[in-house]
Design a protein around this motif. Structure first.
Motif, PDB file in Angstrom:
ATOM      1  N   PHE A 158      51.467  30.384  26.322  1.00 33.71           N
ATOM      2  CA  PHE A 158      50.353  31.370  26.393  1.00 33.71           C
ATOM      3  C   PHE A 158      49.928  31.886  27.778  1.00 33.71           C
ATOM      4  N   LEU A 159      50.145  31.048  28.763  1.00 31.87           N
ATOM      5  CA  LEU A 159      49.593  31.198  30.266  1.00 31.87           C
ATOM      6  C   LEU A 159      50.449  31.902  30.830  1.00 31.87           C
ATOM      7  N   ARG A 160      49.827  32.616  31.709  1.00 28.70           N
ATOM      8  CA  ARG A 160      50.616  33.573  32.800  1.00 28.70           C
ATOM      9  C   ARG A 160      51.667  32.597  33.484  1.00 28.70           C
ATOM     10  N   ASP A 161      52.772  33.074  33.676  1.00 31.70           N
ATOM     11  CA  ASP A 161      53.852  32.200  34.462  1.00 31.70           C
ATOM     12  C   ASP A 161      53.651  32.769  36.139  1.00 31.70           C
ATOM     13  N   SER A 219      55.311  34.699  37.735  1.00 36.83           N
ATOM     14  CA  SER A 219      55.318  36.043  38.059  1.00 36.83           C
ATOM     15  C   SER A 219      54.368  37.058  37.035  1.00 36.83           C
ATOM     16  N   GLY A 220      53.304  36.401  36.500  1.00 41.13           N
ATOM     17  CA  GLY A 220      52.459  37.203  35.771  1.00 41.13           C
ATOM     18  C   GLY A 220      52.589  37.357  34.156  1.00 41.13           C
ATOM     19  N   ARG A 221      53.843  36.900  33.870  1.00 40.26           N
ATOM     20  CA  ARG A 221      54.345  37.136  32.257  1.00 40.26           C
ATOM     21  C   ARG A 221      53.745  36.138  31.689  1.00 40.26           C
ATOM     22  N   PRO A 245      54.951  33.985  28.156  1.00 40.03           N
ATOM     23  CA  PRO A 245      56.164  33.981  27.525  1.00 40.03           C
ATOM     24  C   PRO A 245      56.040  34.261  26.263  1.00 40.03           C
ATOM     25  N   VAL A 246      54.791  33.896  25.458  1.00 40.25           N
ATOM     26  CA  VAL A 246      54.473  34.514  24.075  1.00 40.25           C
ATOM     27  C   VAL A 246      54.681  35.768  23.782  1.00 40.25           C
ATOM     28  N   HIS A 247      54.674  36.904  24.959  1.00 35.30           N
ATOM     29  CA  HIS A 247      54.779  38.176  24.555  1.00 35.30           C
ATOM     30  C   HIS A 247      56.476  38.756  24.540  1.00 35.30           C
ATOM     31  N   GLY A 248      57.274  37.777  24.897  1.00 36.00           N
ATOM     32  CA  GLY A 248      58.675  38.163  25.188  1.00 36.00           C
ATOM     33  C   GLY A 248      59.068  39.107  25.757  1.00 36.00           C
ATOM     34  N   ALA A 249      59.580  39.841  25.053  1.00 33.83           N
ATOM     35  CA  ALA A 249      60.543  41.347  25.820  1.00 33.83           C
ATOM     36  C   ALA A 249      59.696  42.520  25.523  1.00 33.83           C
ATOM     37  N   CYS A 250      58.348  42.275  24.946  1.00 32.25           N
ATOM     38  CA  CYS A 250      57.637  43.345  24.813  1.00 32.25           C
ATOM     39  C   CYS A 250      56.886  43.714  25.881  1.00 32.25           C
ATOM     40  N   GLN A 251      57.115  44.889  26.490  1.00 32.65           N
ATOM     41  CA  GLN A 251      56.810  45.466  27.821  1.00 32.65           C
ATOM     42  C   GLN A 251      55.136  45.663  27.886  1.00 32.65           C
ATOM     43  N   ALA A 252      55.046  46.396  26.722  1.00 34.26           N
ATOM     44  CA  ALA A 252      53.454  46.877  26.477  1.00 34.26           C
ATOM     45  C   ALA A 252      52.684  45.728  26.862  1.00 34.26           C
ATOM     46  N   PHE A 253      52.878  44.647  26.119  1.00 30.11           N
ATOM     47  CA  PHE A 253      51.988  43.509  26.098  1.00 30.11           C
ATOM     48  C   PHE A 253      52.339  42.582  27.517  1.00 30.11           C
ATOM     49  N   PRO A 282      47.789  46.601  31.406  1.00 26.59           N
ATOM     50  CA  PRO A 282      46.500  45.784  31.614  1.00 26.59           C
ATOM     51  C   PRO A 282      45.584  45.982  30.534  1.00 26.59           C
ATOM     52  N   HIS A 283      45.721  46.807  29.590  1.00 32.81           N
ATOM     53  CA  HIS A 283      44.802  46.461  28.277  1.00 32.81           C
ATOM     54  C   HIS A 283      45.281  45.768  27.428  1.00 32.81           C
ATOM     55  N   TRP A 284      46.519  45.206  27.424  1.00 32.70           N
ATOM     56  CA  TRP A 284      47.122  44.388  26.573  1.00 32.70           C
ATOM     57  C   TRP A 284      47.626  42.899  26.869  1.00 32.70           C
ATOM     58  N   ARG A 285      47.887  43.036  28.175  1.00 28.40           N
ATOM     59  CA  ARG A 285      48.378  41.685  28.754  1.00 28.40           C
ATOM     60  C   ARG A 285      47.568  40.386  28.533  1.00 28.40           C
ATOM     61  N   ASP A 286      46.387  40.556  28.547  1.00 28.05           N
ATOM     62  CA  ASP A 286      45.352  39.404  28.500  1.00 28.05           C
ATOM     63  C   ASP A 286      44.793  39.131  26.845  1.00 28.05           C
ATOM     64  N   HIS A 287      45.469  40.077  26.112  1.00 25.26           N
ATOM     65  CA  HIS A 287      45.200  39.469  24.772  1.00 25.26           C
ATOM     66  C   HIS A 287      46.217  38.818  24.249  1.00 25.26           C
ATOM     67  N   VAL A 288      46.021  37.544  23.717  1.00 29.29           N
ATOM     68  CA  VAL A 288      47.289  36.583  23.392  1.00 29.29           C
ATOM     69  C   VAL A 288      47.178  36.736  21.877  1.00 29.29           C
ATOM     70  N   LEU A 289      48.564  36.657  21.393  1.00 33.21           N
ATOM     71  CA  LEU A 289      48.776  36.443  19.995  1.00 33.21           C
ATOM     72  C   LEU A 289      49.389  35.091  19.832  1.00 33.21           C
TER      73      LEU A 289
END
Length: 640
Positions: free
Chosen positions: A533-536, A538-540, A542-550, A554-561
């Protein structure tokens, strides 16, 4: 507007990059009285509205600032807060009158015109009308009893009374079957799920006790109902009376070679390593509860002794049944299910999966001082063991004192524990960069194949989605990372560390030459789980996988599923995307190990876990003014 339900429909046209705000509120103030309530200079959606929203945000910040340790950092706090908030959001009113449902379908078993057997036909006593924590309000909007036991671990961080009430609810007569079986979930209440309710109950009690006084009446009431459930297991799932258990799929869907809830293509039956291990852990938890109750009422001493003895019967059976085809494989150093066919033959199904790791999870460490009040019981227990040396010939001997005189109940002795840990901590097997996999990666190159006539059954390592339609094909226990399994493994590692201390160290990862005690191993597993769940660097996430929007927006990247499960190699979320339920337990693990600046003994040592003491200390400031709540204020906006 009157009634109990309402829906508001807004039509909005929003320009690219633009925004519009819709303000809604619930209030007891009648429309004609709004000016009087809020003042002539304001209205319900003016400055007063904004002030209330900001006040609630500040109160929520204050609340989570106390609950979440500062040492987790800003990103960790963001993950924990969303996990806990998701747990609260997943509460739902659940109504199901099974008696009425059966009657409407002409399937009521007491109806003279009954159409025949149907789903939940034997559960006509059930009447559910309660607020319950759901696995996922979007995709799974119904309760699941074994999920709920894990939910409580996280819920008690923010609402301990609700957590207790949830555990209590599942044991009520309108839920539990008269024969003692606990309801599984809506589509088939009669399915068999792992018996983790007792474990969640003693955990919750110890947490509450650390804050002051444990609710001993609640614990006693729960124990009485759990006795019914334990007896149901013993009577229904121990086919031969040899203390080896079945249970079917046991919540692990497609983990087996066959559908474990259906008749086997070979005939015969399975002796399940996981079913038997679950029952060993159930015994340990019931022993813990009985021992605690015995400190207040000596009536329960006999029950503590009963469960201590029953554990030994089960533990010795899973390791060695007196023949050459027990569940333990000495050559592999691992546990497997055993297939027993009608012709009397037996064969281990050599799939290295979570099924074979669960015997490791059946471990409980108890403070030796807990027995001082009843020395005669200890003497009787030792006489029982002395007269039956076969019981401890292949398992850990509970008479052997550990660090600071502690006592350990464990299926695995130290030698076998080290062998199983070598598999668990091998990055080419179970240890992923993001936690413990449900199936060994070894099966990627070495799939297990079992043939019956012209039928072939194969189990391969599948780190993402299932390739089988078994149990609907919408979940996969053949490789991905599941939070509840990791929670139970870490629980066991902490108990082992309480007993062995720093005297037991293993390579982590296997083959790395890096030695750790078992507290450090648990800490490392939790670090890997948190990394999902945490940013690696590079700022990515892992939970978001290949979903570029997430990943990038900036509106989505810190909203964790908080997904149902996670890719066994890259940590990407898979399955139900809002199953904060048991995945929300990541908050409990992050909270515990955030205290790792203390010595491990300060966190997990002693009769009353000091971790709970630390949590209780943080909670002392959460006392609201009489008549108020931290989350509400005074005046007409109190219910806003």
């Amino acid at each position: 507007m009157t009634g109990t339900k309402a829906s508001v429909h807004h039509r909005l046209t929003i320009a690219p990059g633009g925004s519009q705000t819709v303000r809604l509120r619930l209030t007891r103030v009648a429309p004609a009285e709004l000016k009087q309530a809020y003042g002539p200079a304001d209205d319900p959606f003016g400055k007063h509205f904004g002030d209330i929203v900001q006040s609630r945000l500040a109160q929520a910040d204050e609340f989570y600032g106390i609950v979440i340790p500062a040492s987790v950092g800003a990103d960790g706090a963001n993950v924990m807060r969303q996990a806990l908030a998701g747990m609260m959001w997943s509460k739902q009113y659940y109504y199901y009158d099974v008696d009425k449902w059966l009657d409407e379908r002409g399937a009521h078993p007491y109806s003279p015109n009954c159409a025949g057997a149907t789903r939940n036909g034997s559960w006509h006593h059930m009447y559910n009308a309660d607020i319950i924590s759901m696995p996922d309000k979007w995709e799974y909007p119904w309760f699941a009893a074994w999920d709920l036991a894990f939910h409580v671990l996280a819920l008690t961080m923010v609402d301990s009374e609700f957590g207790k009430q949830q555990l209590d609810l599942m044991l009520q007569e309108q839920y539990m079957h008269p024969n003692g079986q606990m309801a599984a979930y809506e589509w088939n209440f009669g399915d068999v799920n792992p018996p983790v309710h007792a474990w969640s109950t003693i955990f919750t009690y110890r947490l509450e006790k650390a804050k002051g006084t444990g609710d001993i009446r609640w614990l006693e009431r729960s124990f009485q109902k759990l006795l019914l459930n334990f007896t149901w297991w013993v009577n229904r799932k121990d086919r031969s009376g040899r203390n080896v258990f079945e249970g079917g799929f046991l919540g692990l869907d497609n983990i087996g070679v066959f559908d474990r809830s259906a008749p086997l293509p070979t005939g015969g039956h399975l002796e399940q390593a996981d079913g038997t291990a679950w029952m060993a852990l159930f015994c340990e938890n019931m022993f813990e509860i009985a021992l605690e109750l015995a400190q207040h009422d000596e009536t329960y001493v006999a029950m503590a002794r009963k469960f201590a003895q029953h554990f030994l019967w089960i533990a010795s059976a899973i390791v060695h049944l007196g023949d050459d085809t027990g569940m333990w494989d000495e050559e592999d150093g691992f546990f497997y299910d055993v297939l027993r066919t009608p012709d009397g033959k037996a064969e281990r199904l050599k799939v290295r999966s979570l099924v074979g790791l669960l015997p490791l999870c059946a471990a409980t460490c108890v403070d030796g001082n807990a027995f001082k009040k009843y020395p005669e019981t200890v003497e009787a227990y030792h006489r029982f063991l002395d007269a039956r040396p076969e019981l401890t010939a292949f398992i850990h001997d509970p008479r052997k004192p550990g660090k600071d005189g502690r006592v350990l109940a464990s299926i695995l002795n130290e030698t076998r524990l080290r062998r199983v840990l070598a598999h668990l901590l091998d990055e080419n097997e179970f240890l992923s960069p993001y936690g413990i996999r449900s199936l060994s990666r070894w099966h990627e190159e070495h799939p297990y194949v079992f043939r019956v006539g012209d039928q072939e059954f194969k189990v391969s390592y599948l780190p993402a989605e299932s390739d089988s339609g078994m149990f609907g094909g919408n979940s996969n226990w053949r490789g991905p990372i599941w939070m509840p399994a990791n929670i139970l493994i870490n629980r066991a590692l902490l108990h082992y560390h309480q007993y062995y201390g720093d005297d037991l160290q293993v390579e982590c990862p296997t083959g790395s030459g890096r030695m750790m005690n078992l507290f450090q191993v648990a800490q490392e597993i939790d670090r890997r789980l948190s990394a999902i769940f945490l940013r690696d660097p590079s700022g990515r996430r892992p939970v978001h996988g290949a979903c570029q929007a997430f990943q990038d927006d900036p509106h989505w990247r810190d909203h964790v599923l908080f997904y149902e499960y996670f890719h066994g190699d890259n940590g990407a979320g898979i399955g139900a995307s809002h199953q904060t339920g048991w995945t929300g337990t990541i908050a409990r693990g992050m909270h515990l190990f955030a205290l790792a600046g203390l010595a491990p003994e300060k966190i997990i040592g002693g009769e009353k876990l000091a971790y709970f003491d630390a949590a209780a200390e943080a909670a002392k400031d959460l006392v609201a003014t009489p008549g108020e709540s931290l989350m509400t204020g005074a005046g007409p906006d109190k219910l806003s």
